[in-house]
Design a protein around this motif. Structure first.
Motif: not given
Length: 330
Positions: A285-290
């Motif tokens: 779920m954090a893959d696209r936080m960047g």
């Protein structure tokens, strides 16, 4: 099965602040110097969930603060459901900073506390020095009302949709607080891939049905010691679960509120601590936080389920202190 790590020291004595229309209980440790770190718990938890972090960071010379948030523990909340929306929850934290005479703080949030700390810099950008999400990633505003999306994807029995029914989940969870806490606070039984590989009838997110059939006497997957369990049980026997459930009843209201907010977090350091075995909030779920956060670091805690700061306190403490020492040196 219980935790192998030693039991943390007891929390400091609670203090109280009249802020934002409530009497907020909080626990404070460490020297009053530098940028304070405010720990925000999730559901169904308490400031006590951060007992290991409070002890370790204070011992490292960090100023730490952990509130029992609105509707939990020693912080009673109003009856009105809308009194638990994101403006109220982040406003409580800003009120606490005002009470302590603090200009800016680093917020650390787990589970629902993670939602709060990621929204805080969007609502109060001048008060937030840094953000750490534990398990809960930053997500931009969804294209549809989250409750509609959950209902469409998982049906009316999905626990967040179920929580929208006034009084129903409140009564079930409150009927036997010890059973409820033991049901929620268990060690993981596998990865999200394991969960998704199950037959459809065994991939239900109808936690209320699972709780109804749960037998604590046969559960060997516990990590709380009896004394730790007793702290949670006593608190929820006294307060019930309605305050915490009301946070869920504001998903739609918060989504509507977010339309006017920024979609990015810029200019402040952020850390995302992920748990390898969290089925509800998996690392993916954090893959696209960047894409939405300018200054972001990520750390994976291996072998941990959802209750990361309690399951793997040493690893979480090490990740926090490493990041703090680099981003906010004393």
């Amino acid at each position: 099965m219980t935790a192998a790590h030693p039991q943390a020291p007891p929390l400091p004595e609670p203090q109280f602040a009249d802020v934002n229309g409530i009497r907020l209980a909080y626990y404070e440790a460490g020297p009053r110097q530098g940028v304070p770190i405010v720990f925000c718990h999730g559901f169904p938890e308490l400031a006590f969930s951060w007992r290991y972090q409070i002890a370790a960071l204070a011992a490292a010379g960090r100023w730490v603060i952990a509130p029992d948030q609105r509707g939990y523990g020693l912080t009673p909340g109003p009856e009105a459901v809308e009194a638990y929306d994101i403006d109220c929850l982040t406003g409580d934290l800003v009120g606490l900073l005002d009470h302590l005479g603090v200009e800016k703080a680093i917020l650390v949030g787990h589970d629902w506390g993670g939602i709060i700390v990621w929204q805080a810099p969007l609502l109060h950008p001048d008060r937030i020095a840094g953000v750490v999400g534990l398990n809960t990633p930053f997500t931009p505003r969804l294209p549809l009302d989250p409750i509609v999306m959950y209902r469409n994807a998982f049906g009316d029995d999905m626990y967040i949709v179920h929580f929208q029914k006034p009084g129903v989940a409140d009564a079930q969870l409150g009927a036997d607080p010890e059973k409820t806490i033991r049901f929620f606070m268990r060690l993981p039984k596998g990865t999200q891939e394991d969960f998704l590989s199950r037959p459809a009838e065994k991939r239900s997110l109808a936690l209320q049905d699972a709780l109804a059939h749960y037998d604590p006497a046969t559960d060997q997957n516990q990590f709380l010691t009896p004394d730790e369990l007793a702290v949670f049980v006593e608190a929820f026997q006294r307060t019930g679960f309605t305050g915490g459930i009301n946070w869920y009843r504001n998903f739609t209201r918060n989504w509507e509120r977010a339309e006017a907010l920024p979609r990015r977090i810029d200019a402040i350091p952020c850390l995302m601590i992920m748990a390898e075995l969290d089925v509800v909030l998996p690392p993916s779920m954090a893959d696209r936080m960047g894409e939405q956060i300018e200054d972001l670091e990520k750390v994976l805690i291996e072998g941990s389920g959802h209750w990361t700061q309690q399951e793997k306190p040493d690893e979480v403490n090490a990740a926090l202190l490493d990041w703090l020492d680099r981003k906010f040196p004393q």
